[in-house]
Motif scaffolding. Structure first.
Motif, PDB file in Angstrom:
ATOM      1  N   ARG A  87       0.931  -1.226  -0.360  1.00  0.00           N
ATOM      2  CA  ARG A  87       0.223  -0.103   0.153  1.00  0.00           C
ATOM      3  C   ARG A  87       1.399   1.043   0.402  1.00  0.00           C
ATOM      4  O   ARG A  87       0.695   2.086   1.016  1.00  0.00           O
ATOM      5  N   ASP A  88       1.432   1.614  -0.555  1.00  0.00           N
ATOM      6  CA  ASP A  88       2.839   2.287  -0.685  1.00  0.00           C
ATOM      7  C   ASP A  88       1.993   3.651  -1.783  1.00  0.00           C
ATOM      8  O   ASP A  88       1.895   2.993  -3.489  1.00  0.00           O
ATOM      9  N   GLU A  89       1.791   4.523  -1.798  1.00  0.00           N
ATOM     10  CA  GLU A  89       1.032   5.780  -2.131  1.00  0.00           C
ATOM     11  C   GLU A  89       2.121   5.893  -3.585  1.00  0.00           C
ATOM     12  O   GLU A  89       0.674   6.505  -4.446  1.00  0.00           O
ATOM     13  N   ALA A  90       2.766   6.166  -3.318  1.00  0.00           N
ATOM     14  CA  ALA A  90       4.022   6.872  -4.224  1.00  0.00           C
ATOM     15  C   ALA A  90       3.953   5.910  -5.423  1.00  0.00           C
ATOM     16  O   ALA A  90       3.151   6.219  -6.660  1.00  0.00           O
ATOM     17  N   ARG A  91       4.188   4.756  -5.196  1.00  0.00           N
ATOM     18  CA  ARG A  91       4.579   3.492  -6.296  1.00  0.00           C
ATOM     19  C   ARG A  91       3.350   3.205  -6.848  1.00  0.00           C
ATOM     20  O   ARG A  91       2.813   3.205  -7.970  1.00  0.00           O
ATOM     21  N   TRP A  92       2.008   3.069  -6.263  1.00  0.00           N
ATOM     22  CA  TRP A  92       0.388   3.022  -6.727  1.00  0.00           C
ATOM     23  C   TRP A  92       0.072   4.390  -8.190  1.00  0.00           C
ATOM     24  O   TRP A  92      -0.111   4.057  -9.373  1.00  0.00           O
ATOM     25  N   VAL A  93       0.690   5.392  -7.557  1.00  0.00           N
ATOM     26  CA  VAL A  93       0.105   6.512  -7.987  1.00  0.00           C
ATOM     27  C   VAL A  93       0.905   6.638  -9.226  1.00  0.00           C
ATOM     28  O   VAL A  93       0.919   6.826 -10.683  1.00  0.00           O
ATOM     29  N   ALA A  94       2.475   6.107  -9.831  1.00  0.00           N
ATOM     30  CA  ALA A  94       3.222   5.989 -10.274  1.00  0.00           C
ATOM     31  C   ALA A  94       2.911   4.981 -11.671  1.00  0.00           C
ATOM     32  O   ALA A  94       3.008   4.797 -12.323  1.00  0.00           O
ATOM     33  N   LEU A  95       2.597   3.391 -11.168  1.00  0.00           N
ATOM     34  CA  LEU A  95       1.469   2.639 -11.843  1.00  0.00           C
ATOM     35  C   LEU A  95       1.061   2.538 -12.455  1.00  0.00           C
ATOM     36  O   LEU A  95       0.989   2.696 -13.708  1.00  0.00           O
ATOM     37  N   ILE A  96      -0.112   3.646 -11.781  1.00  0.00           N
ATOM     38  CA  ILE A  96      -1.186   3.367 -12.533  1.00  0.00           C
ATOM     39  C   ILE A  96      -1.399   4.645 -13.368  1.00  0.00           C
ATOM     40  O   ILE A  96      -1.813   4.715 -14.900  1.00  0.00           O
ATOM     41  N   GLU A  97      -0.169   5.768 -12.940  1.00  0.00           N
ATOM     42  CA  GLU A  97      -0.181   6.840 -13.869  1.00  0.00           C
ATOM     43  C   GLU A  97       0.905   5.980 -15.730  1.00  0.00           C
ATOM     44  O   GLU A  97       0.276   5.999 -17.137  1.00  0.00           O
ATOM     45  N   GLU A  98       1.183   5.094 -15.122  1.00  0.00           N
ATOM     46  CA  GLU A  98       2.214   3.936 -16.126  1.00  0.00           C
ATOM     47  C   GLU A  98       1.159   3.266 -16.747  1.00  0.00           C
ATOM     48  O   GLU A  98       1.507   3.288 -18.251  1.00  0.00           O
ATOM     49  N   ALA A  99       0.567   3.059 -16.306  1.00  0.00           N
ATOM     50  CA  ALA A  99      -0.792   2.045 -17.281  1.00  0.00           C
ATOM     51  C   ALA A  99      -0.991   2.983 -17.948  1.00  0.00           C
ATOM     52  O   ALA A  99      -1.901   2.771 -19.321  1.00  0.00           O
ATOM     53  N   ARG A 100      -1.737   4.072 -17.558  1.00  0.00           N
ATOM     54  CA  ARG A 100      -2.872   4.769 -18.242  1.00  0.00           C
ATOM     55  C   ARG A 100      -1.769   4.903 -20.075  1.00  0.00           C
ATOM     56  O   ARG A 100      -2.148   4.817 -20.421  1.00  0.00           O
ATOM     57  N   GLU A 101      -0.855   5.457 -19.489  1.00  0.00           N
ATOM     58  CA  GLU A 101      -0.066   6.006 -20.690  1.00  0.00           C
ATOM     59  C   GLU A 101       0.612   5.011 -21.932  1.00  0.00           C
ATOM     60  O   GLU A 101       0.061   5.111 -22.693  1.00  0.00           O
ATOM     61  N   PHE A 102       0.783   4.005 -20.912  1.00  0.00           N
ATOM     62  CA  PHE A 102       0.401   3.044 -21.940  1.00  0.00           C
ATOM     63  C   PHE A 102      -0.292   2.069 -23.215  1.00  0.00           C
ATOM     64  O   PHE A 102      -0.753   2.281 -23.987  1.00  0.00           O
ATOM     65  N   VAL A 103      -1.580   2.278 -22.004  1.00  0.00           N
ATOM     66  CA  VAL A 103      -2.885   1.730 -22.192  1.00  0.00           C
ATOM     67  C   VAL A 103      -3.299   2.887 -23.620  1.00  0.00           C
ATOM     68  O   VAL A 103      -3.856   2.604 -25.058  1.00  0.00           O
ATOM     69  N   ALA A 104      -2.775   4.189 -22.898  1.00  0.00           N
ATOM     70  CA  ALA A 104      -3.850   5.494 -24.088  1.00  0.00           C
ATOM     71  C   ALA A 104      -2.896   5.653 -25.197  1.00  0.00           C
ATOM     72  O   ALA A 104      -2.920   5.478 -26.506  1.00  0.00           O
ATOM     73  N   GLY A 105      -1.222   4.497 -24.971  1.00  0.00           N
ATOM     74  CA  GLY A 105      -0.957   4.254 -26.366  1.00  0.00           C
ATOM     75  C   GLY A 105      -1.281   3.177 -27.305  1.00  0.00           C
ATOM     76  O   GLY A 105      -0.180   3.827 -28.626  1.00  0.00           O
ATOM     77  N   GLN A 106      -2.072   2.598 -26.898  1.00  0.00           N
ATOM     78  CA  GLN A 106      -2.068   1.845 -27.670  1.00  0.00           C
ATOM     79  C   GLN A 106      -3.878   2.318 -28.432  1.00  0.00           C
ATOM     80  O   GLN A 106      -4.391   1.015 -29.395  1.00  0.00           O
ATOM     81  N   THR A 107      -4.026   2.564 -27.978  1.00  0.00           N
ATOM     82  CA  THR A 107      -5.591   3.340 -28.528  1.00  0.00           C
ATOM     83  C   THR A 107      -5.601   4.038 -29.949  1.00  0.00           C
ATOM     84  O   THR A 107      -4.857   5.231 -29.792  1.00  0.00           O
TER      85      THR A 107
END
Length: 107
Positions: A87-107
């Motif tokens: 439950r590391d807030e900074a890690r979660w924020v970074a990974l959620i953003e990384e995932a958003r950018e990854f998937v947005a780049g695929q659409t």
């Protein structure tokens, strides 16, 4: 302390909803985030663990580093998804953003 296992996910992901094309939904019964209709982050409604979609090599890096675990519901591993149980807030924020950018780049 959160009252429900998904509360931490909802709190951490709230700012992500401000990005264009990002919306909430459900994936396999789990609360999730989508960008342009494609899933990129979710949360196990029982445990509260974060689940994010990232490139396969990035998932392998996180698993090898001991940060994440393979996401394998019903025994089938999803190679572009990783489960994060801390439950590391900074890690979660970074990974959620990384995932958003990854998937947005695929659409």
């Amino acid at each position: 302390m959160p009252d429900h296992p998904t509360d931490f996910f909802h709190e951490i992901s709230a700012a992500t909803l401000e990005h264009p094309g990002v919306a909430t939904g459900t994936m396999m019964g789990f609360p999730c985030l989508r960008v342009s209709g494609a899933f990129f982050a979710s949360c196990d409604h029982r445990s509260g663990d974060l689940i994010v979609k990232l490139p396969r090599h990035r998932v392998e890096q996180l698993v090898a580093a001991g940060v994440g675990e393979p996401f394998a519901p019903a025994g089938r591993t999803f190679r572009e998804w990783v489960l994060i149980d801390d439950r590391d807030e900074a890690r979660w924020v970074a990974l959620i953003e990384e995932a958003r950018e990854f998937v947005a780049g695929q659409t």
